[in-house]
Design an enzyme around this catalytic site. Structure first.
Site: not given
Length: 744
Positions: A549-550, A603-604, A631, A708
């Site tokens: 994902k990263t 991230d994360d 937001k 990974k």
């Protein structure tokens, strides 16, 4: 009528001195007659007469201003003859009179209405003779004024005949004041008299703007719009004559606040404004210089800055010159009152003193205070209201056109001396230097110059310049590109090292799921760039751990080519308190708002929130801060793409964070044997024969492994001898639970 010899005498009463008439005995002449007085063959003066019983027959009494004007002494022999005016040519149409206080001790700063003065003048001196250069005393509102006749224009002869005005006006030396004569008052030079109303002359004022300035000479680039806005708000009213401003009831702007990122030209702009104006040199003060260790001295320093302006306003009123006071780093002395710890309250009293000086009980209309800061949020709000620092101007990062101007300015001298190579394209550099501030562009030019100079230094035991080659020194395109690559990185730009580590193995497109994620990411990038309705676009990449994902988020960010890319990662916040984490995240987003196009990768997320399932425990403070930042729309004209990553979609669902993202994209693990084989082929670590062996075991089977983790297993198995690699790889695959099969 022939003249007769008479003697000059002193005026018998003060009241008659104010009448502007020569005084005679009624036995000699009648009141209202006009006489011509000759003091010598070439000097003659015309007076209107009044009679008084105390004047000795055969003498003419003159007031002190009259004797001064005509050069008379008491007892002097003069020749006096009757004088009659030609009403067709000698009626005064317009008369300009210089006015000042008669005695310096009676000076005040009260405004005097010239319209009322003119009416009073006509009433007091109707049907009297006046000559150019004549001096007289005028009483108005119980004050005595000294007058000097500067200019006389005869009345239009057409008006006297009852016809429409022809516009012809002739200047005359002597004239007669009549009921419809116009009087215009002009303040004497260096007088502190404050005249208002329409019956005053337009003063010859020096233009406030220096006639020979331009942006390039000033060394300012990329601030055309900001400068024109400042000019419109702060200087337009000062260019007009005071009488027009007065008629409009207009008050000048007294303060400007320039704010924005460091290195964008705030101090430069303020410094050059002083050069642009035909005003006295501005007073430039660094904020911390105001503060003093002695009680009351800090406030006294503020008062000293305004002392000259106050003194000149008292003396010259509306015609006072402009005083510019520049505060650099104004946030050092103007923090929010009550925000400083300690009992002294020094900062608070300094703020109070500054507030009262800029717009207090005694208003100054001849000052312009320019404050500069890169922390406008720290400044006391009372200082920012209209009447004080009312013009708030953001000096932001220059756009491409601005960068072109700045580079043009900094390379102008090199270009003039043919030291800039022909292959240097300033337009290309302007495109390449996205999000560079003015200071960073100057640094880039400096770095390119040092690179070029370094080529001509002999590499020997001593540092010497190769003078033969130095004559042909030129800064080339390569020097600029090398400096861009190695030396100068923008503070509000993209640091490639930031995200390069996340995609060092590249993106392995093992199947449609990966392609779909990248395609959707590209669509969101285009939406951010092109849509005016959605300046804020946010996407959450969610999926199992180790699914890449990263890396995908970093790849989407890199492919966007946005000038500002930052990764908000938990590994940069190890050991931070909750408050420190919130501050760090807020700074990343605040920096992003300063760029036209920005991308922030969060991230994360569950690690940022300190989430652990045992308990469960998470940081509510960080959660709320992140929800607000996700937001919050960027400022007008700015666009922001936020890419978040998480392995715990279910947790974010419970925390109501999923709704904060515009869209969610699922990033799956490798799920089939075919996808696994595609990944192995793309990676190219195994030979064809080895891949065939692996294919026999996994083809058509279900597997479940993140890309990974797969990379880790491959690298581990490659450390074995070639004949055992495949067996080891399949064993590792089984141990990781990637497949339910037993591999042989």
């Amino acid at each position: 009528m022939a003249g007769r010899s008479m003697q000059a005498a002193r005026c018998p009463t003060d009241e008659l001195s104010l009448s502007n008439c020569a005084v005679v005995s009624e036995k000699d002449y009648q009141s209202g007659q006009h006489v011509i007085v000759r003091t010598s063959p070439n000097h003659k003066y015309i007076f209107t007469l009044r009679t008084h019983p105390s004047v000795v027959p055969g003498s003419v009494a003159f007031s002190l201003p009259q004797r001064k004007w005509a050069g008379l002494s008491i007892g002097q022999e003069i020749e006096v003859a009757l004088y009659s005016f030609d009403k067709a040519k000698q009626c005064i149409g317009t008369m300009t009179i210089e006015i000042d206080f008669l005695q310096k001790k009676n000076i005040d700063s009260n405004p005097y209405d010239t319209d009322k003065m003119a009416a009073e003048f006509i009433q007091q001196f109707n049907n009297q003779a006046f000559s150019v250069g004549q001096q007289l005393v005028f009483s108005f509102n119980d004050k005595l004024f000294g007058l000097l006749v500067k200019d006389i224009e005869a009345m239009d002869p057409s008006i006297l005949k009852g016809e429409p005005a022809s516009g012809k006006r002739q200047k005359i030396e002597v004239g007669l004041v009549v009921g419809n004569s116009q009087v215009a008052f002009e303040k004497a030079e260096n007088s502190s008299l404050n005249l208002i109303g329409k019956a005053k002359t337009k003063e010859n004022r020096q233009s406030i703007i220096n006639p020979d300035w331009n942006f390039e000479k000033m060394g300012i680039g990329g601030l055309d719009k900001e400068f024109s806005d400042i000019f419109r708000r702060a200087f337009a009213s000062r260019v007009f004559p005071p009488e027009i401003v007065e008629q409009m009831g207009c008050k000048h702007v007294k303060g400007i606040l320039l704010y924005g990122p460091p290195g964008c030209g705030k101090t430069l702009l303020a410094r050059q404004i002083g050069k642009m104006l035909n005003a006295r040199e501005p007073k430039v003060v660094n904020g911390p210089e105001i503060l003093n260790k002695y009680v009351g001295e800090s406030e006294a320093n503020i008062r000293k800055l305004f002392a000259d302006a106050e003194e000149e306003q008292r003396r010259l009123g509306a015609n006072s010159g402009l005083h510019i006071i520049i505060f650099d780093e104004i946030d050092a002395i103007c923090k929010q009152r009550g925000s400083m710890a300690g009992s002294t309250g020094v900062h608070d009293t300094v703020v109070n003193q500054l507030l009262s000086k800029i717009d207090g009980v005694e208003q100054l209309n001849n000052i312009l205070v320019i404050g500069m800061t890169n922390r406008p949020d720290l400044i006391d709000e009372a200082l920012l209201r209209p009447g004080r620092l009312e013009v708030k101007m953001e000096i932001g990062l220059p756009d491409e056109k601005g960068r072109l101007q700045i580079l043009h300015i900094h390379t102008a001298r090199m270009r003039g001396h043919q030291l800039l190579s022909a292959d240097v394209d300033i337009k290309e550099l302007a495109v390449e230097t996205k999000n560079f501030s003015g200071a960073e562009l100057e640094g880039l030019v400096r770095a390119a110059q040092s690179t070029a100079m370094n080529r001509h230094i002999k590499a020997s035991t001593k540092v010497e310049v190769d003078m033969e080659k130095a004559e042909s020194l030129q800064v080339t395109r390569g020097d600029f590109l090398a400096s861009l690559e190695n030396d100068i990185k923008p503070a509000f730009g993209t640091n490639q090292e930031d995200y390069a580590s996340y995609i060092m193995n590249g993106i392995i497109k093992w199947g449609d799921p990966v392609t779909r994620v990248l395609d959707d990411g590209e669509l969101l990038v285009q939406q951010t760039k092109n849509s005016d309705r959605t300046p804020l676009v946010s996407v959450l990449l969610e999926g199992p751990p180790h699914s890449g994902k990263t890396a995908l988020a970093a790849k989407i960010a890199e492919e966007s080519n946005f000038p500002f890319i930052k990764i908000c990662s938990p590994d940069k916040m190890i050991g931070f308190s909750e408050t420190a984490k919130c501050q760090a995240m807020k700074k990343i987003f605040d920096d992003a708002y300063k760029s036209q196009l920005s991308c922030v990768v969060v991230d994360d997320i569950e690690r940022l929130l300190d989430y652990v399932p045992i308990g469960p425990r998470f940081s509510n403070l960080v959660l709320q801060a992140l929800l607000v930042l996700l937001k919050k729309a960027p400022p007008q004209g700015r666009k922001l793409l936020i890419i978040g990553t998480t392995s715990r979609k279910d947790v974010l669902q419970e925390m109501e964070m999923l709704n904060a993202f515009s869209t969610t994209i699922h990033v799956p693990n490798i799920a089939t044997g075919e996808q696994l084989l595609e990944a192995l082929e793309l990676l190219g670590n195994f030979k064809d024969k080895e891949r065939t062996t692996i294919a026999q075991q996994v083809k058509g089977k279900k597997v479940w492994i993140g890309i990974k983790k797969l990379l880790m297993l491959i690298e581990m198995s490659l450390q074995m001898d070639p004949e055992y690699r495949v067996r080891k790889f399949l064993a590792l695959l089984r141990e990781e639970g990637a497949s339910p099969l037993d591999f042989d």
